[in-house]
Design a protein around this motif. Structure first.
Motif, PDB file in Angstrom:
ATOM      1  N   CYS A  87       0.819  -1.207   0.000  1.00 46.21           N
ATOM      2  CA  CYS A  87       0.000   0.000   0.000  1.00 46.21           C
ATOM      3  C   CYS A  87       0.839   1.237   0.000  1.00 46.21           C
ATOM      4  CB  CYS A  87      -0.680   0.073   1.346  1.00 46.21           C
ATOM      5  SG  CYS A  87      -2.200  -0.570   1.412  1.00 46.21           S
ATOM      6  N   ILE A  88       0.596   2.146  -0.910  1.00 49.67           N
ATOM      7  CA  ILE A  88       1.320   3.397  -0.763  1.00 49.67           C
ATOM      8  C   ILE A  88       0.395   4.614  -0.772  1.00 49.67           C
ATOM      9  CG2 ILE A  88       3.431   2.459  -1.787  1.00 49.67           C
ATOM     10  CD1 ILE A  88       2.754   4.520  -4.061  1.00 49.67           C
ATOM     11  N   ALA A  89      -0.865   4.395  -1.132  1.00 50.77           N
ATOM     12  CA  ALA A  89      -1.748   5.562  -1.203  1.00 50.77           C
ATOM     13  C   ALA A  89      -3.141   5.211  -0.691  1.00 50.77           C
ATOM     14  CB  ALA A  89      -1.843   6.054  -2.642  1.00 50.77           C
ATOM     15  N   ILE A  90      -3.839   6.251  -0.258  1.00 52.58           N
ATOM     16  CA  ILE A  90      -5.249   6.100   0.087  1.00 52.58           C
ATOM     17  C   ILE A  90      -6.045   6.960  -0.870  1.00 52.58           C
ATOM     18  CG2 ILE A  90      -7.024   6.589   1.841  1.00 52.58           C
ATOM     19  CD1 ILE A  90      -4.963   5.973   3.988  1.00 52.58           C
ATOM     20  N   GLY A  91      -7.117   6.397  -1.399  1.00 45.45           N
ATOM     21  CA  GLY A  91      -8.011   7.167  -2.256  1.00 45.45           C
ATOM     22  C   GLY A  91      -9.344   7.361  -1.548  1.00 45.45           C
ATOM     23  N   VAL A  92      -9.878   8.575  -1.629  1.00 45.85           N
ATOM     24  CA  VAL A  92     -11.196   8.855  -1.068  1.00 45.85           C
ATOM     25  C   VAL A  92     -12.094   9.321  -2.210  1.00 45.85           C
ATOM     26  CG1 VAL A  92     -12.527  10.246   0.567  1.00 45.85           C
ATOM     27  CG2 VAL A  92     -10.182   9.576   1.133  1.00 45.85           C
ATOM     28  N   ASP A  93     -13.073   8.501  -2.543  1.00 44.53           N
ATOM     29  CA  ASP A  93     -14.051   8.891  -3.562  1.00 44.53           C
ATOM     30  C   ASP A  93     -15.282   9.386  -2.813  1.00 44.53           C
ATOM     31  OD1 ASP A  93     -16.051   9.022  -5.479  1.00 44.53           O
ATOM     32  OD2 ASP A  93     -16.270   6.835  -5.606  1.00 44.53           O
ATOM     33  N   LEU A  94     -15.386  10.720  -2.717  1.00 41.77           N
ATOM     34  CA  LEU A  94     -16.526  11.301  -2.017  1.00 41.77           C
ATOM     35  C   LEU A  94     -17.634  11.506  -3.061  1.00 41.77           C
ATOM     36  CD1 LEU A  94     -16.224  14.366   0.420  1.00 41.77           C
ATOM     37  CD2 LEU A  94     -18.297  13.675  -0.714  1.00 41.77           C
ATOM     38  N   GLY A  95     -18.634  10.635  -3.013  1.00 40.61           N
ATOM     39  CA  GLY A  95     -19.713  10.708  -4.000  1.00 40.61           C
ATOM     40  C   GLY A  95     -20.967  11.330  -3.400  1.00 40.61           C
ATOM     41  N   THR A  96     -21.945  11.644  -4.234  1.00 40.80           N
ATOM     42  CA  THR A  96     -23.162  12.272  -3.718  1.00 40.80           C
ATOM     43  C   THR A  96     -23.953  11.300  -2.842  1.00 40.80           C
ATOM     44  OG1 THR A  96     -24.265  11.703  -5.770  1.00 40.80           O
ATOM     45  CG2 THR A  96     -23.450  13.955  -5.575  1.00 40.80           C
ATOM     46  N   ALA A  97     -23.867   9.978  -3.142  1.00 38.93           N
ATOM     47  CA  ALA A  97     -24.601   9.011  -2.334  1.00 38.93           C
ATOM     48  C   ALA A  97     -23.677   8.271  -1.377  1.00 38.93           C
ATOM     49  CB  ALA A  97     -25.311   8.015  -3.245  1.00 38.93           C
ATOM     50  N   VAL A  98     -22.551   7.822  -1.904  1.00 39.39           N
ATOM     51  CA  VAL A  98     -21.687   6.928  -1.143  1.00 39.39           C
ATOM     52  C   VAL A  98     -20.251   7.448  -1.187  1.00 39.39           C
ATOM     53  CG1 VAL A  98     -20.650   4.619  -1.232  1.00 39.39           C
ATOM     54  CG2 VAL A  98     -23.116   4.870  -1.505  1.00 39.39           C
ATOM     55  N   THR A  99     -19.552   7.297  -0.077  1.00 37.87           N
ATOM     56  CA  THR A  99     -18.127   7.635  -0.048  1.00 37.87           C
ATOM     57  C   THR A  99     -17.330   6.356   0.150  1.00 37.87           C
ATOM     58  OG1 THR A  99     -18.467   9.866   0.796  1.00 37.87           O
ATOM     59  CG2 THR A  99     -16.317   8.875   1.236  1.00 37.87           C
ATOM     60  N   THR A 100     -16.285   6.182  -0.656  1.00 38.51           N
ATOM     61  CA  THR A 100     -15.409   5.016  -0.526  1.00 38.51           C
ATOM     62  C   THR A 100     -14.012   5.490  -0.131  1.00 38.51           C
ATOM     63  OG1 THR A 100     -16.649   3.872  -2.243  1.00 38.51           O
ATOM     64  CG2 THR A 100     -14.465   3.006  -1.747  1.00 38.51           C
ATOM     65  N   VAL A 101     -13.456   4.838   0.857  1.00 37.07           N
ATOM     66  CA  VAL A 101     -12.068   5.100   1.257  1.00 37.07           C
ATOM     67  C   VAL A 101     -11.322   3.794   1.037  1.00 37.07           C
ATOM     68  CG1 VAL A 101     -10.528   5.866   3.099  1.00 37.07           C
ATOM     69  CG2 VAL A 101     -12.868   6.741   3.001  1.00 37.07           C
ATOM     70  N   ALA A 102     -10.228   3.828   0.263  1.00 31.66           N
ATOM     71  CA  ALA A 102      -9.548   2.580  -0.076  1.00 31.66           C
ATOM     72  C   ALA A 102      -8.045   2.776  -0.117  1.00 31.66           C
ATOM     73  CB  ALA A 102     -10.029   2.077  -1.435  1.00 31.66           C
ATOM     74  N   THR A 103      -7.323   1.668   0.097  1.00 30.16           N
ATOM     75  CA  THR A 103      -5.875   1.725  -0.070  1.00 30.16           C
ATOM     76  C   THR A 103      -5.518   1.120  -1.420  1.00 30.16           C
ATOM     77  OG1 THR A 103      -5.623  -0.429   0.994  1.00 30.16           O
ATOM     78  CG2 THR A 103      -5.402   1.509   2.396  1.00 30.16           C
ATOM     79  N   GLY A 104      -4.431   1.621  -2.009  1.00 31.06           N
ATOM     80  CA  GLY A 104      -4.009   1.109  -3.300  1.00 31.06           C
ATOM     81  C   GLY A 104      -2.497   0.988  -3.368  1.00 31.06           C
ATOM     82  N   ASP A 105      -2.027   0.120  -4.285  1.00 26.48           N
ATOM     83  CA  ASP A 105      -0.579   0.006  -4.459  1.00 26.48           C
ATOM     84  C   ASP A 105      -0.131   0.924  -5.597  1.00 26.48           C
ATOM     85  OD1 ASP A 105      -1.143  -1.257  -6.836  1.00 26.48           O
ATOM     86  OD2 ASP A 105      -0.479  -3.235  -6.208  1.00 26.48           O
ATOM     87  N   LEU A 106       1.127   0.815  -5.922  1.00 19.44           N
ATOM     88  CA  LEU A 106       1.733   1.731  -6.880  1.00 19.44           C
ATOM     89  C   LEU A 106       1.059   1.750  -8.246  1.00 19.44           C
ATOM     90  CD1 LEU A 106       4.177   3.600  -7.228  1.00 19.44           C
ATOM     91  CD2 LEU A 106       5.455   1.638  -8.050  1.00 19.44           C
TER      92      LEU A 106
END
Ligand SMILES: [Zn+2]
Length: 396
Positions: A87-106
């Motif tokens: 894991c090197i990064a966290i992505g936050v997809d803040l959507g109008t209905a749902v928010t996703t927080v996820a870890t991702g590799d390179l």
């Protein structure tokens, strides 16, 4: 008057090409591993010596490693594999209905994810984002940054959400606020810009080879991300790409986020398609359905659902033809849930683009469905960190 330093411009340009070639090689390894240098060279049309140089660099940086392939008689070939750097990064997809927080590799593989309903109260949503980010950081010490994609006007320089129409949030210094609490760098951009960046860095080869393209993100609203010469075009305070509000007619089935029924998004968004479906079924549909369900219905053979999507596609195509007249991109990518409906809408979309391009006298560039599937916006959020990472590890 500002003059362009041509010497400097050329240096920047050749650096950009190096980054791009490196990214192409890295992505070939990601998608086709194990793969040989010769195969990469053959498939990318990069010179063998260029591929070898890039591979050496990637090996030195610990991003790829060599294994011995199966011998077909002679010396066994040397193949390349990607080293999943964790894991090197966290992505936050803040959507109008749902928010996703996820870890991702390179290379943008999602490793862990948490999802929650986005709360209209900015503070509540922020608190949930913080909780998730902090718990990921606690278990993954190698996290280098957090990228946030959100549906509104964002100034990426200051990391401020200037306006999120769906929630009427204004002037939220989200990047600074989150960095303060979590202690890691945070980058934020508009969802369509972030998605365009994801297509550029993580999309399939046919898209990565394109240097000028527009991503049309169809959602509850409609946004566009513009890539010129391998860079996101932000315009003044991140305000570029608001083509969702270009006027394309009167009497749209819904109003745009600002209340007008003349804007592209009022004709071509998910809400427009759902309004068409409601009208066609004349209230006989027993409940309000989601856009996802509308697509499912179309695949199940529901004629009204199909027609609603196809009509919406004709307006998406009309808008794309206008963008093409002004910007002449090599490609247009359609992103969002609607990309799943591609088999239903592709014919109408292409013919609408062709119909409305007659005056231009030039054929339009290609139009693709997004290659990132349902995670387009999340990949966008991750790319805000990953793209910088790729650039920064290239020696000067
Ligand atoms: Zn509008």
């Amino acid at each position: 008057m500002r003059r362009i330093n041509l010497k400097k411009a050329n240096v920047a340009r050749s650096d950009t090409i190096r980054y791009i070639n490196r990214q192409i090689v890295l992505n070939y390894v990601r998608e086709k591993e194990p793969i040989s240098r010769a195969e990469i060279s053959h498939e990318t049309a990069l010179q063998r010596s260029t591929v070898s140089l890039i591979v050496e660099e990637l090996k030195n940086q610990g991003l790829v490693y060599e294994i011995e392939g199966e011998s077909t008689g002679g010396r066994p070939p040397t193949l390349l594999r990607l080293r999943a750097a964790g894991c090197i990064a966290i992505g936050v997809d803040l959507g109008t209905a749902v928010t996703t927080v996820a870890t991702g590799d390179l290379v943008g593989r999602v490793l862990r994810r948490e999802t929650f309903a986005t709360d209209p109260d900015m503070e509540v949503t922020f608190r949930r984002i913080v909780d998730n980010v902090q718990s990921f950081i606690a278990s993954e010490p190698s996290i280098e940054g957090v990228g946030i994609s959100l549906p509104g006007l964002v100034d990426p320089e200051t990391g401020t959400a200037l306006f999120v129409p769906h929630f009427k949030w204004r002037d939220w210094s989200i990047a600074e606020d989150l960095a303060k609490v979590t202690g890691v760098p945070v980058r934020v951009d508009n969802d369509a810009n972030a998605a365009a960046l994801a297509e550029l860095w993580l999309g399939r080869p046919e898209i990565r080879d394109v240097r000028d393209f527009i991503l049309v993100l169809v959602e509850e609203g409609l946004g566009t991300g513009i890539i010129f010469d391998g860079q996101v075009y932000h315009g003044m305070v991140g305000g570029a790409g608001e083509f969702g509000h270009m006027t394309i007619g009167k009497g749209a089935p819904v109003a745009c986020a600002a209340g007008s029924d003349e804007c592209w998004e009022a004709f071509a968004s998910e809400r427009a398609a759902l309004a068409r479906y409601a009208e066609k079924t004349n209230g006989s549909a027993t409940k309000d359905i989601s856009f996802r369900e509308l697509i499912d219905l179309a695949f199940e053979g529901d004629e009204a659902a199909k027609e609603s999507l196809i009509e919406t596609a004709s307006y998406i195509g009309l808008g794309i033809s206008n963008l093409t007249k002004g910007l002449s991109p090599e490609a247009v990518i359609l992103g969002g849930e609607i990309s799943r409906a591609w088999p239903v809408i592709a014919d109408e979309l292409h013919s609408a683009i062709a119909r409305n391009s007659i005056c231009r006298g030039l054929p339009a560039g290609v139009t693709f469905a997004s290659t990132l599937g349902e995670d387009t916006r999340l990949m966008g959020a991750l790319s805000l960190i990953l793209a910088g990472k790729f650039a920064s590890v290239v020696p000067a």
